[in-house]
Design a protein around this motif. Sequence first.
Motif, PDB file in Angstrom:
ATOM      1  N   PRO A 151     -13.079   9.359  42.936  1.00 37.31           N
ATOM      2  CA  PRO A 151     -13.711  10.165  42.149  1.00 37.31           C
ATOM      3  C   PRO A 151     -12.756  10.822  40.901  1.00 37.31           C
ATOM      4  O   PRO A 151     -13.330  11.060  39.815  1.00 37.31           O
ATOM      5  N   VAL A 152     -11.713  10.866  41.004  1.00 40.48           N
ATOM      6  CA  VAL A 152     -10.715  11.546  40.124  1.00 40.48           C
ATOM      7  C   VAL A 152     -10.816  10.414  39.065  1.00 40.48           C
ATOM      8  O   VAL A 152     -10.918  10.830  37.817  1.00 40.48           O
ATOM      9  N   ILE A 153     -10.963   9.198  39.401  1.00 41.83           N
ATOM     10  CA  ILE A 153     -10.687   8.098  38.061  1.00 41.83           C
ATOM     11  C   ILE A 153     -12.035   8.093  37.477  1.00 41.83           C
ATOM     12  O   ILE A 153     -12.273   8.015  36.291  1.00 41.83           O
ATOM     13  N   ALA A 154     -13.263   8.243  38.119  1.00 42.55           N
ATOM     14  CA  ALA A 154     -14.451   8.503  37.596  1.00 42.55           C
ATOM     15  C   ALA A 154     -14.455   9.613  36.561  1.00 42.55           C
ATOM     16  O   ALA A 154     -15.366   9.449  35.524  1.00 42.55           O
ATOM     17  N   LEU A 155     -13.934  10.697  36.834  1.00 42.13           N
ATOM     18  CA  LEU A 155     -13.853  12.075  36.060  1.00 42.13           C
ATOM     19  C   LEU A 155     -13.149  11.707  34.702  1.00 42.13           C
ATOM     20  O   LEU A 155     -13.390  11.976  33.422  1.00 42.13           O
ATOM     21  N   LEU A 156     -12.181  10.712  34.823  1.00 47.33           N
ATOM     22  CA  LEU A 156     -11.326  10.419  33.648  1.00 47.33           C
ATOM     23  C   LEU A 156     -12.188   9.189  32.647  1.00 47.33           C
ATOM     24  O   LEU A 156     -11.884   9.266  31.596  1.00 47.33           O
ATOM     25  N   VAL A 157     -12.899   8.565  33.278  1.00 47.46           N
ATOM     26  CA  VAL A 157     -13.447   7.243  32.679  1.00 47.46           C
ATOM     27  C   VAL A 157     -14.548   7.664  32.147  1.00 47.46           C
ATOM     28  O   VAL A 157     -15.076   7.195  30.958  1.00 47.46           O
ATOM     29  N   VAL A 158     -15.644   8.138  32.648  1.00 46.59           N
ATOM     30  CA  VAL A 158     -16.939   8.257  32.607  1.00 46.59           C
ATOM     31  C   VAL A 158     -17.245   9.083  31.372  1.00 46.59           C
ATOM     32  O   VAL A 158     -18.200   8.782  30.376  1.00 46.59           O
ATOM     33  N   PRO A 159     -16.850  10.548  31.395  1.00 49.55           N
ATOM     34  CA  PRO A 159     -17.117  11.352  30.344  1.00 49.55           C
ATOM     35  C   PRO A 159     -16.725  10.644  28.947  1.00 49.55           C
ATOM     36  O   PRO A 159     -17.685  10.678  27.804  1.00 49.55           O
ATOM     37  N   PRO A 160     -15.760   9.965  28.506  1.00 48.37           N
ATOM     38  CA  PRO A 160     -15.455   9.591  27.316  1.00 48.37           C
ATOM     39  C   PRO A 160     -16.552   8.346  27.025  1.00 48.37           C
ATOM     40  O   PRO A 160     -16.581   8.081  25.724  1.00 48.37           O
ATOM     41  N   PHE A 161     -16.753   7.402  27.913  1.00 51.11           N
ATOM     42  CA  PHE A 161     -17.298   6.357  27.760  1.00 51.11           C
ATOM     43  C   PHE A 161     -18.967   6.776  27.373  1.00 51.11           C
ATOM     44  O   PHE A 161     -19.540   6.410  26.194  1.00 51.11           O
ATOM     45  N   LEU A 162     -19.540   7.837  27.916  1.00 46.38           N
ATOM     46  CA  LEU A 162     -20.728   8.289  27.591  1.00 46.38           C
ATOM     47  C   LEU A 162     -20.571   9.022  26.273  1.00 46.38           C
ATOM     48  O   LEU A 162     -21.649   8.947  25.532  1.00 46.38           O
ATOM     49  N   LEU A 163     -19.486   9.583  25.846  1.00 50.98           N
ATOM     50  CA  LEU A 163     -19.353  10.408  24.734  1.00 50.98           C
ATOM     51  C   LEU A 163     -19.593   9.087  23.488  1.00 50.98           C
ATOM     52  O   LEU A 163     -20.189   9.636  22.600  1.00 50.98           O
ATOM     53  N   GLY A 164     -18.859   8.351  23.625  1.00 48.79           N
ATOM     54  CA  GLY A 164     -18.909   7.119  22.702  1.00 48.79           C
ATOM     55  C   GLY A 164     -20.146   6.353  22.524  1.00 48.79           C
ATOM     56  O   GLY A 164     -20.632   6.246  21.395  1.00 48.79           O
ATOM     57  N   PHE A 165     -20.791   6.121  23.654  1.00 53.47           N
ATOM     58  CA  PHE A 165     -22.096   5.656  23.508  1.00 53.47           C
ATOM     59  C   PHE A 165     -23.333   6.550  22.911  1.00 53.47           C
ATOM     60  O   PHE A 165     -23.794   6.172  21.915  1.00 53.47           O
TER      61      PHE A 165
END
Length: 571
Positions: A151-165
Motif C-alpha cells: 500500500p505504501v507504493i500505491a500512496l506514492l504512485v496513484v495520487p500524482p498519476f490521477l493529478l496528471g490525468f
Amino acid sequence: MRRELRFGVAALRRRPALLLAAWSVPEILPTMGYGLAVAHATDAFLGGRSAAGLGWLGGLVAAAALGAVGAGQVYRRLGDLVEPVRDELVRRVVGGALRRGVTGERTDGAVSRLNRQVEIVRDTYAGLILVIRNFLVTVVAVLSGLLSLAPVIALLVVPPFLLGFAASLGILGKAAHRVEASLAADEQLTTSAGTAFAGVRDITAAGAEDFTAAWVGEPIEAHATAERALAKVAALRMLCFALGGWLPLLLLLALGPWLAGRGVSTGTLLGGLTYVLLGLQPALSTVMSALGDSGLRYVVTLGRILDSGPPPEQPSLAAVPHGHQARLQKVSFAYGAHAEPVLHRLDLVVPEGDHLAVVGPSGIGKSTLAALICGLLPPTQGRIVLGRVPPGQLSTELLARTRVLIPQEAYVFSGTVAENVSYLAPDATAAQLERAISAVAAGALVARLGGLPATIHPAQLSAGERQLIALARAYLSPAPIAVLDEATCHLDPDAERCAEEAFAARPGTLIVIAHRISSALRARRILVLDGTEAALGRHSTLLRMSPLYRELLGHWQQPAQHEDDQIQPAS
C-alpha cells in the motif's frame, strides 16, 4: 462541448454497456498480475527458489490467455454500442435535410455529413470507448495490484498519476475551442485566397496587389495565431504527462532506499516500477493522445452534425392509436416550397379491414401517398391520422406496430432466413415463420436457400426473391395496416396474385400501389390519382365515371413485350 459529451453518454445503451464492462473483467487479471508476478518471481529467484519464480511467471502467462478471451468478446460487444449511434446520426442528417428541402431551404453539406462526418463520429466514438475502457481497466487493475503488493507504493504512485490525468482533462475544453478557431481560420483563409486567385487579372490591372496582400494576410495571420495556440496546448499536455507518468517513477526511484529500510523488498520495488512503466504510463499516454486527437475530432465533427438541424421531433409517448382507420383531410404535398404539389387537397378515409388499390400514371404521387400514410413524410397542408392520432405523435415503436410498408426495392440484410423474416416479429415461433413463408408462396425459395437457418447473401438474390423475403416479413408483422408500394413488381402474375390474396386474407387493412390491372380488380375499392383530382370507387363505377381509369385499363390490357422475361422466384 458539453452538448457533444451529453450526446455520447446518452447514446450508451445500458445492456451492451454492462456486457462490455463484464467482459472487461478478465482483462483486469493479467494487468493486475504482472506486477505481482514480477515482484514475487524476483524475490524467489534472489532467494534461490527458481521453481517458485517460474511458477509465478507461468501464472502470468495463464492470466494473459484469459485476458485474451475477454478482449475478443469486448470487440464483439462494441458494435452493439456504436451502431445505434451511427443510426441516430443518419436519422438526424437525413431528417434535417428532408425538412429543409421540403421548405425550400438549402441542404448544402448534407451528403458530406452523411458520407464522411457520420463515419468520422462513428469511428472516433468507437475508439474513445475502447481507449476509456482500457484506461479504466488498467487503473483498476494496477490499483488492486499495488494495494496487494504494498500500500505504501500505491500512496506514492496513484495520487500524482490521477493529478496528471485530471490536469489533462482540464485543458480539453481550451483545446476544443482552439481547434474550432483553427478550423474557422482555415475556412476563412481558403475563401479569401480563392477569391484572390480568381481575380488575379483584375488585381494586377488595378494595381491592387498591396491591398489584396493585406486582405489575404489577415486570415493568414489569424490561422498562424490559432496554430500557435494549439502548439501551446500540446506543450501543456506534455507537462500533464510528465506529472502523471514520470513523477510516480521518479518518486519510486528516489525513495527506493527509504522504502527498503521499511521492509519493502527488491522484488516489490521492481513490481511497483513495472506497474508504472508497463501499466500507468502507456495508459495515460494513450488516453491523453486519444482525447486530444480523436476526442477533439469527435466533438468538433459531432457539433457540426448537431448544428445542421434540430433533432427529430420527439413524439408524444402518451398518444395511443384507437383502432387503425387511416384518414386524410385536405392533404397536399409538394417537394419544395416552389414545386407543384404532387397531391392537392386529397380527402380519403381507409376504414379498418379495407382493401384499397391506388392507380394512376407513373410519377403522379402514388408512392408519395404511401409514404404520407405511413408517416414517412409530413403533409405540406392538411392532416393525416392513424387511429385518430397523427403519425408524428406516435412513438417509433407504436408507429412500427401500426403500419408496415413494403417498397418496390425490398430490403434484405445479411443474416439467416429466420432473422430476416422475424425482424418485425422477433418473438415469432418457427411454425409462425413457416406459415408466413408459405402464405406468400416463398416456400420454394426458402427451401432452395436451405431453410430457416440458412444464411442470406442479399447480392446473390434477384429483385423478385428479395421481394418474397420482404413480403413474408411484412405478413408476419403485427401491424394492422399493410402498404404494398409496387412490392410485387418483380414477381410473375401468379406469384403476385398469391401474395396479394394472402395479405387480403390477413387481418387488417391492405393498401396496394398497383402496377397491374389484376391488383386493382382484386381490391374492394380503387383510388385513381391524376394529379389534380382523385376518383374513388369500385371497378364498375370507375369504368363509367373515370376516363383516366378507362385509359389505364386499356393500357394494362395490352400485353407487355417483356412480360415473359420477368423473374419468377416462387417457382
